[in-house]
Design a protein around this motif. Structure first.
Motif, short mmCIF file in Angstrom:
data_model
loop_
_atom_site.label_atom_id
_atom_site.label_comp_id
_atom_site.label_asym_id
_atom_site.label_seq_id
_atom_site.Cartn_x
_atom_site.Cartn_y
_atom_site.Cartn_z
N THR A 111 43.55 31.39 40.78
CA THR A 111 44.68 31.21 41.69
C THR A 111 45.47 32.52 41.83
O THR A 111 45.85 32.90 42.94
CB THR A 111 45.59 30.09 41.18
N MET A 112 45.70 33.21 40.72
CA MET A 112 46.43 34.49 40.80
C MET A 112 45.64 35.54 41.55
O MET A 112 46.21 36.36 42.28
CB MET A 112 46.79 34.98 39.40
N TYR A 163 46.22 34.88 45.14
CA TYR A 163 47.54 35.37 45.55
C TYR A 163 47.51 36.88 45.76
O TYR A 163 48.11 37.39 46.72
CB TYR A 163 48.60 35.04 44.50
N GLY A 168 45.11 37.85 36.88
CA GLY A 168 44.02 36.97 37.32
C GLY A 168 42.72 37.27 36.61
O GLY A 168 42.01 36.35 36.19
N LEU A 218 49.22 41.02 39.68
CA LEU A 218 48.54 39.75 39.93
C LEU A 218 47.04 39.86 39.72
O LEU A 218 46.41 38.95 39.18
CB LEU A 218 48.84 39.25 41.35
#
Length: 138
Positions: free
Chosen positions: A33-34, A37, A16, A12
């Protein structure tokens, strides 16, 4: 299990960062957003959750789970949602003002259907503008 979580956090984070360095606004929004996360998974993983243990220390319990990482993740989720909504609105506004979704604001002639003809794009964009009363603006 630790290897799986560490691999997911690494994947991730990599995705990202890769998407955040792209030249268009939508991949940048997905990249941020990633990254959020990945940070949430990292915060959750450092909490060392224990199955069947109460979240608050008591005299009867032999072990307990620290509730702070869970609270941090919950707060991070709310903040990242608000940040993502703001970035989406800003990128949409930039697209409507400049006519391109390039991060630097310059139209890309290879992708732009009007071959960089900004005045024609502005004329087409303004032909469809409607104000708050439902009337077309010039």
């Amino acid at each position: 299990m630790e290897f799986l979580i560490a691999s997911a956090i690494g994947a991730l984070t990599w995705a990202g960062i890769y998407l955040s360095l792209r030249g268009r606004t939508f991949p940048v929004v997905l990249g941020v957003t990633m990254l959020s996360y990945a940070i949430n998974l990292f915060l959750f993983a450092i909490g060392r959750l224990k199955v069947g243990a109460p979240p608050i220390f008591s005299e009867e319990a032999a072990t307990y789970t620290d509730p702070l990482p869970q609270a941090l993740v919950l707060t991070a989720i709310v903040i990242s949602f608000g940040m993502s909504a703001l970035v989406v609105v800003l990128s949409l506004r930039t697209f409507l003002e400049t006519g391109t979704d390039q991060v630097d604001g310059e139209p890309d002639p290879a992708i732009d259907p009007l071959d960089g003809d900004r005045d024609e794009w502005i004329k087409r964009r303004n032909a469809h503008r409607i104000d708050m009363l439902g009337e077309t603006r010039p």
